[in-house]
Motif scaffolding. Structure first.
Motif, PDB file in Angstrom:
ATOM      1  N   ASP A 298      -4.675  11.130 -10.147  1.00 36.17           N
ATOM      2  CA  ASP A 298      -5.979  10.478 -10.281  1.00 36.17           C
ATOM      3  C   ASP A 298      -6.690  11.028 -11.516  1.00 36.17           C
ATOM      4  OD1 ASP A 298      -8.516   9.364 -10.019  1.00 36.17           O
ATOM      5  OD2 ASP A 298      -8.820  10.060  -7.973  1.00 36.17           O
ATOM      6  N   HIS A 299      -6.717  12.338 -11.631  1.00 38.06           N
ATOM      7  CA  HIS A 299      -7.366  13.002 -12.764  1.00 38.06           C
ATOM      8  C   HIS A 299      -6.730  12.584 -14.104  1.00 38.06           C
ATOM      9  CE1 HIS A 299      -9.535  16.076 -14.976  1.00 38.06           C
ATOM     10  NE2 HIS A 299      -8.379  16.463 -15.516  1.00 38.06           N
ATOM     11  N   GLU A 300      -5.408  12.379 -14.094  1.00 34.77           N
ATOM     12  CA  GLU A 300      -4.678  12.008 -15.312  1.00 34.77           C
ATOM     13  C   GLU A 300      -4.749  10.506 -15.608  1.00 34.77           C
ATOM     14  OE1 GLU A 300      -2.936  14.061 -17.478  1.00 34.77           O
ATOM     15  OE2 GLU A 300      -3.697  15.804 -16.378  1.00 34.77           O
ATOM     16  N   GLY A 301      -5.354   9.734 -14.695  1.00 39.97           N
ATOM     17  CA  GLY A 301      -5.548   8.305 -14.936  1.00 39.97           C
ATOM     18  C   GLY A 301      -4.404   7.400 -14.527  1.00 39.97           C
ATOM     19  N   TYR A 302      -3.479   7.903 -13.700  1.00 41.07           N
ATOM     20  CA  TYR A 302      -2.359   7.085 -13.240  1.00 41.07           C
ATOM     21  C   TYR A 302      -2.688   6.296 -11.985  1.00 41.07           C
ATOM     22  CZ  TYR A 302       0.363   9.825 -16.546  1.00 41.07           C
ATOM     23  OH  TYR A 302       0.837  10.421 -17.691  1.00 41.07           O
ATOM     24  N   LEU A 303      -3.670   6.769 -11.237  1.00 39.03           N
ATOM     25  CA  LEU A 303      -4.077   6.069 -10.015  1.00 39.03           C
ATOM     26  C   LEU A 303      -5.518   6.407  -9.675  1.00 39.03           C
ATOM     27  CD1 LEU A 303      -4.071   8.371  -7.555  1.00 39.03           C
ATOM     28  CD2 LEU A 303      -1.621   8.031  -7.736  1.00 39.03           C
ATOM     29  N   ILE A 304      -6.027   5.662  -8.721  1.00 36.85           N
ATOM     30  CA  ILE A 304      -7.366   5.919  -8.191  1.00 36.85           C
ATOM     31  C   ILE A 304      -7.168   6.295  -6.727  1.00 36.85           C
ATOM     32  CG2 ILE A 304      -9.621   4.929  -7.665  1.00 36.85           C
ATOM     33  CD1 ILE A 304      -9.028   2.945 -10.039  1.00 36.85           C
ATOM     34  N   TYR A 305      -7.685   7.469  -6.368  1.00 31.17           N
ATOM     35  CA  TYR A 305      -7.514   7.977  -5.005  1.00 31.17           C
ATOM     36  C   TYR A 305      -8.875   8.203  -4.383  1.00 31.17           C
ATOM     37  CZ  TYR A 305      -6.396  11.230  -1.213  1.00 31.17           C
ATOM     38  OH  TYR A 305      -6.286  11.845   0.004  1.00 31.17           O
ATOM     39  N   GLU A 306      -9.057   7.598  -3.206  1.00 30.42           N
ATOM     40  CA  GLU A 306     -10.261   7.832  -2.424  1.00 30.42           C
ATOM     41  C   GLU A 306      -9.817   8.358  -1.069  1.00 30.42           C
ATOM     42  OE1 GLU A 306     -12.728   4.364  -2.213  1.00 30.42           O
ATOM     43  OE2 GLU A 306     -12.544   3.990  -4.360  1.00 30.42           O
ATOM     44  N   LYS A 307     -10.261   9.548  -0.751  1.00 34.72           N
ATOM     45  CA  LYS A 307      -9.866  10.186   0.501  1.00 34.72           C
ATOM     46  C   LYS A 307     -10.124   9.240   1.676  1.00 34.72           C
ATOM     47  CE  LYS A 307     -10.064  14.746   2.540  1.00 34.72           C
ATOM     48  NZ  LYS A 307     -10.651  16.065   2.480  1.00 34.72           N
TER      49      LYS A 307
ATOM     50  N   TYR B 130       0.851  -1.188   0.000  1.00 32.17           N
ATOM     51  CA  TYR B 130       0.000   0.000   0.000  1.00 32.17           C
ATOM     52  C   TYR B 130       0.888   1.239   0.000  1.00 32.17           C
ATOM     53  CZ  TYR B 130       1.266   0.025   4.937  1.00 32.17           C
ATOM     54  OH  TYR B 130       1.972   0.030   6.115  1.00 32.17           O
ATOM     55  N   ALA B 131       0.287   2.364  -0.318  1.00 31.08           N
ATOM     56  CA  ALA B 131       0.991   3.652  -0.244  1.00 31.08           C
ATOM     57  C   ALA B 131       0.053   4.661   0.391  1.00 31.08           C
ATOM     58  CB  ALA B 131       1.408   4.114  -1.646  1.00 31.08           C
ATOM     59  N   ARG B 132       0.482   5.250   1.489  1.00 35.30           N
ATOM     60  CA  ARG B 132      -0.305   6.283   2.166  1.00 35.30           C
ATOM     61  C   ARG B 132       0.299   7.646   1.891  1.00 35.30           C
ATOM     62  NH1 ARG B 132       0.041   3.740   8.043  1.00 35.30           N
ATOM     63  NH2 ARG B 132       2.033   4.753   7.695  1.00 35.30           N
ATOM     64  N   VAL B 133      -0.543   8.656   1.972  1.00 32.12           N
ATOM     65  CA  VAL B 133      -0.092  10.029   1.763  1.00 32.12           C
ATOM     66  C   VAL B 133       1.073  10.344   2.704  1.00 32.12           C
ATOM     67  CG1 VAL B 133      -0.752  12.454   2.047  1.00 32.12           C
ATOM     68  CG2 VAL B 133      -2.259  10.888   0.806  1.00 32.12           C
ATOM     69  N   SER B 134       0.979   9.928   3.950  1.00 30.67           N
ATOM     70  CA  SER B 134       2.043  10.225   4.922  1.00 30.67           C
ATOM     71  C   SER B 134       3.370   9.560   4.528  1.00 30.67           C
ATOM     72  CB  SER B 134       1.633   9.800   6.327  1.00 30.67           C
ATOM     73  OG  SER B 134       1.347   8.411   6.361  1.00 30.67           O
ATOM     74  N   ASP B 135       3.303   8.332   4.006  1.00 30.70           N
ATOM     75  CA  ASP B 135       4.517   7.634   3.570  1.00 30.70           C
ATOM     76  C   ASP B 135       5.160   8.350   2.379  1.00 30.70           C
ATOM     77  OD1 ASP B 135       4.138   5.583   5.464  1.00 30.70           O
ATOM     78  OD2 ASP B 135       2.882   4.448   4.071  1.00 30.70           O
ATOM     79  N   ILE B 136       4.334   8.757   1.442  1.00 30.78           N
ATOM     80  CA  ILE B 136       4.823   9.458   0.254  1.00 30.78           C
ATOM     81  C   ILE B 136       5.463  10.786   0.675  1.00 30.78           C
ATOM     82  CG2 ILE B 136       4.159  10.508  -1.948  1.00 30.78           C
ATOM     83  CD1 ILE B 136       1.735   8.465  -1.884  1.00 30.78           C
ATOM     84  N   ALA B 137       4.792  11.520   1.555  1.00 35.70           N
ATOM     85  CA  ALA B 137       5.311  12.805   2.032  1.00 35.70           C
ATOM     86  C   ALA B 137       6.670  12.624   2.698  1.00 35.70           C
ATOM     87  CB  ALA B 137       4.317  13.446   2.999  1.00 35.70           C
ATOM     88  N   GLU B 138       6.785  11.599   3.515  1.00 38.08           N
ATOM     89  CA  GLU B 138       8.040  11.343   4.212  1.00 38.08           C
ATOM     90  C   GLU B 138       9.160  11.015   3.220  1.00 38.08           C
ATOM     91  OE1 GLU B 138       9.854   8.023   7.249  1.00 38.08           O
ATOM     92  OE2 GLU B 138       7.739   8.565   7.476  1.00 38.08           O
ATOM     93  N   MET B 139       8.872  10.166   2.248  1.00 40.30           N
ATOM     94  CA  MET B 139       9.906   9.758   1.294  1.00 40.30           C
ATOM     95  C   MET B 139      10.345  10.890   0.368  1.00 40.30           C
ATOM     96  SD  MET B 139       8.985   5.842   0.355  1.00 40.30           S
ATOM     97  CE  MET B 139      10.612   5.534  -0.346  1.00 40.30           C
TER      98      MET B 139
ATOM     99  N   ARG C 269      -9.064   6.400   2.183  1.00 43.71           N
ATOM    100  CA  ARG C 269      -9.042   4.966   1.864  1.00 43.71           C
ATOM    101  C   ARG C 269      -7.748   4.548   1.196  1.00 43.71           C
ATOM    102  NH1 ARG C 269     -14.479   2.297   0.246  1.00 43.71           N
ATOM    103  NH2 ARG C 269     -13.192   0.629   1.021  1.00 43.71           N
ATOM    104  N   GLY C 270      -6.939   5.487   0.778  1.00 45.89           N
ATOM    105  CA  GLY C 270      -5.680   5.141   0.135  1.00 45.89           C
ATOM    106  C   GLY C 270      -5.757   5.285  -1.372  1.00 45.89           C
ATOM    107  N   LEU C 271      -4.771   4.724  -2.028  1.00 42.37           N
ATOM    108  CA  LEU C 271      -4.724   4.848  -3.467  1.00 42.37           C
ATOM    109  C   LEU C 271      -4.261   3.559  -4.120  1.00 42.37           C
ATOM    110  CD1 LEU C 271      -1.406   5.518  -4.112  1.00 42.37           C
ATOM    111  CD2 LEU C 271      -2.154   7.553  -2.937  1.00 42.37           C
ATOM    112  N   ILE C 272      -4.629   3.422  -5.377  1.00 38.35           N
ATOM    113  CA  ILE C 272      -4.310   2.234  -6.167  1.00 38.35           C
ATOM    114  C   ILE C 272      -3.806   2.726  -7.518  1.00 38.35           C
ATOM    115  CG2 ILE C 272      -5.245   0.166  -7.263  1.00 38.35           C
ATOM    116  CD1 ILE C 272      -7.562   0.387  -5.180  1.00 38.35           C
ATOM    117  N   LEU C 273      -2.684   2.189  -7.971  1.00 38.86           N
ATOM    118  CA  LEU C 273      -2.214   2.538  -9.306  1.00 38.86           C
ATOM    119  C   LEU C 273      -3.082   1.836 -10.348  1.00 38.86           C
ATOM    120  CD1 LEU C 273       1.655   2.242  -8.882  1.00 38.86           C
ATOM    121  CD2 LEU C 273       0.368   4.329  -9.310  1.00 38.86           C
ATOM    122  N   THR C 274      -3.407   2.556 -11.400  1.00 41.56           N
ATOM    123  CA  THR C 274      -4.118   1.956 -12.527  1.00 41.56           C
ATOM    124  C   THR C 274      -3.094   1.148 -13.324  1.00 41.56           C
ATOM    125  OG1 THR C 274      -3.644   3.823 -13.955  1.00 41.56           O
ATOM    126  CG2 THR C 274      -5.716   3.920 -12.675  1.00 41.56           C
TER     127      THR C 274
END
Length: 142
Positions: free
Chosen positions: A47-56, A22-31, A58-63
């Motif tokens: 998300d808008h560009e179609g690279y991932l699906i983001y649900e506030k 998984y990837a969380r916003v906090s992990d990404i920010a830290e890295m 709930r996390g994110l998933i790469l397309t």
């Protein structure tokens, strides 16, 4: 095509998902050493560009598009690290140097670097000769 900044985020997200599942916003920010609010903005853009699906919350998933690009970006980064390590760049400089050059090389250049790394792997004598030249140059400079 994603911007260099978008590439950095996709690469980090891909690595986190590969390593942790998984990837969380906090992990990404830290890295990336940025504020979580900056990550949220970029994640929404990705998300808008179609690279991932983001649900506030709930996390994110790469397309599939995001996974394909993420895998390619990680390959590019690892290949450049491998080359620099092979040719004797000091370990403490490798990450910084790769970050500095990876977005400025064409994919044609990356392919040629891949060929060079393969040549070095198949002909370790070349690297031995290169390191001998480097040692002689260091002796002359000291």
């Amino acid at each position: 095509m994603p911007t260099p900044s978008m590439e950095d985020y996709i690469e980090i997200i891909y690595k986190l998902i590969e390593e942790k599942g998984y990837a969380r916003v906090s992990d990404i920010a830290e890295m990336l050493a940025v504020h979580p609010s900056s990550v949220t903005k970029m994640v929404q853009k990705l998300d808008h560009e179609g690279y991932l699906i983001y649900e506030k919350y709930r996390g994110l998933i790469l397309t599939s598009k995001g996974k394909k690009i993420g895998k390619t970006l990680v390959y590019r980064h690892d290949l450049l690290e491998q080359l620099l390590r092979m040719i004797g760049v000091k370990e403490e400089n490798i990450y910084i140097d790769v970050e500095g050059i990876e977005h400025h090389l064409s994919w044609d250049s990356i392919d040629r670097i891949g060929d060079l790394v393969q040549l070095f792997e198949e002909n370790p004598k070349i690297l031995t000769e290169l390191k001998g030249i480097q040692n002689k140059n260091e002796e002359l400079n000291n």
